[in-house]
Design a protein around this motif. Structure first.
Motif, short mmCIF file in Angstrom:
data_model
loop_
_atom_site.label_atom_id
_atom_site.label_comp_id
_atom_site.label_asym_id
_atom_site.label_seq_id
_atom_site.Cartn_x
_atom_site.Cartn_y
_atom_site.Cartn_z
N CYS A 10 15.42 32.67 41.80
CA CYS A 10 15.43 33.20 40.43
C CYS A 10 16.71 33.99 40.17
O CYS A 10 17.26 33.95 39.06
CB CYS A 10 14.21 34.09 40.18
N LYS A 11 17.20 34.70 41.18
CA LYS A 11 18.46 35.44 41.05
C LYS A 11 19.62 34.49 40.75
O LYS A 11 20.57 34.86 40.08
CB LYS A 11 18.77 36.23 42.33
N LEU A 52 11.48 37.90 29.71
CA LEU A 52 12.91 37.89 29.38
C LEU A 52 13.61 39.02 30.14
O LEU A 52 14.69 38.82 30.72
CB LEU A 52 13.12 38.04 27.87
N HIS A 53 12.99 40.18 30.14
CA HIS A 53 13.56 41.32 30.85
C HIS A 53 13.61 41.06 32.36
O HIS A 53 14.60 41.38 33.03
CB HIS A 53 12.75 42.58 30.54
N ILE A 54 12.55 40.45 32.88
CA ILE A 54 12.50 40.12 34.31
C ILE A 54 13.65 39.19 34.67
O ILE A 54 14.37 39.41 35.65
CB ILE A 54 11.14 39.49 34.67
N PHE A 55 13.85 38.15 33.88
CA PHE A 55 14.91 37.18 34.21
C PHE A 55 16.30 37.79 34.05
O PHE A 55 17.23 37.41 34.75
CB PHE A 55 14.75 35.92 33.37
N LEU A 73 7.45 43.03 39.69
CA LEU A 73 7.12 42.38 38.42
C LEU A 73 6.11 43.22 37.63
O LEU A 73 6.23 43.37 36.41
CB LEU A 73 6.55 40.98 38.67
N SER A 74 5.12 43.75 38.33
CA SER A 74 4.09 44.57 37.67
C SER A 74 4.70 45.83 37.08
O SER A 74 4.37 46.21 35.94
CB SER A 74 2.99 44.95 38.67
N VAL A 76 7.80 46.25 36.08
CA VAL A 76 8.58 45.84 34.91
C VAL A 76 7.66 45.61 33.71
O VAL A 76 7.94 46.06 32.60
CB VAL A 76 9.41 44.56 35.20
N MET A 77 6.52 44.95 33.94
CA MET A 77 5.61 44.64 32.84
C MET A 77 4.94 45.89 32.29
O MET A 77 4.76 46.02 31.08
CB MET A 77 4.58 43.61 33.27
N VAL A 78 4.56 46.82 33.16
CA VAL A 78 3.99 48.09 32.69
C VAL A 78 5.02 48.81 31.83
O VAL A 78 4.70 49.31 30.74
CB VAL A 78 3.53 48.98 33.88
N ASN A 79 6.26 48.87 32.29
CA ASN A 79 7.31 49.52 31.51
C ASN A 79 7.54 48.82 30.18
O ASN A 79 7.79 49.47 29.15
CB ASN A 79 8.61 49.60 32.31
N GLU A 80 7.46 47.51 30.18
CA GLU A 80 7.62 46.74 28.94
C GLU A 80 6.49 47.09 27.96
O GLU A 80 6.74 47.30 26.77
CB GLU A 80 7.61 45.24 29.24
#
Length: 183
Positions: A10-11, A52-55, A73-74, A76-80
């Motif tokens: 993914c990177k 989108l933010h993750i990628f 990932l979790s 990032v999603m909580v922050n989103e």
């Protein structure tokens, strides 16, 4: 494909790896979004923006062993989801009339086992947004009221109060559910 290899690919912006990442973790991340937003349409929007933010930011991820990708990932999603709630500027400001908060003792843990998880999660999603946000951070993200106050820009007392009210409303909903089910 291992978690480490998936992160590495993914990177490198490998589209197949991104698809695998979405398929492997999308369900769990959607559950996080639902817990915070309370409705499916909004949760899907937050999930989309979160991916989108993750990628965009996966290059900053450092693999630290099994489970570290999912944990990142979790976060990032909580922050989103929290960012979305801040933008809507409706969190924690809602008040529920005091007569809506039942004066009942806490339910014992065994009684919760009889309520399907999907029903319990729906009850949480139905909480007023501010209560739901504090409840999620305290219960699911294991944050202290001090940490919650810092994250949301509220006082510790407000966080504690919001949590108490969320818990009280959940008790009321649980009791109503049990009463309905026993009829």
């Amino acid at each position: 494909m291992s978690e480490e290899e998936l992160a590495f690919r993914c990177k490198r912006e490998d589209m197949n790896a991104r698809r695998v990442l979405y398929e492997r973790y999308g369900g769990a991340l959607m559950a996080i979004c639902l817990r915070y937003t309370g409705d499916r349409d909004t949760a899907e929007d937050v999930l989309h923006d979160g991916f989108l933010h993750i990628f965009e930011s996966i290059k900053q991820f450092t693999y630290q062993g099994s489970g570290s990708l999912k944990a990142w990932l979790s976060r990032v999603m909580v922050n989103e989801a929290l960012g979305f709630l801040r933008k809507r500027n409706a969190q924690v400001q809602q008040e529920v009339l005091l007569d809506e908060i039942p004066d009942v003792p806490d339910t014992d843990d065994n009684s919760l086992d009889k309520i399907p998880q999907a029903v319990l999660m729906q009850m949480i999603r139905e909480l007023p947004e501010g209560y739901r946000t504090v409840f999620n951070l305290y219960v699911f993200e294991d944050k202290s009221h001090k940490e919650i106050s810092s994250i949301l820009g509220i006082t510790e007392r407000t966080s504690s109060s919001q949590f108490y009210r969320a818990k009280s409303l959940l008790i009321k909903k649980i009791n109503e559910y049990r009463k309905k089910e026993s009829q």
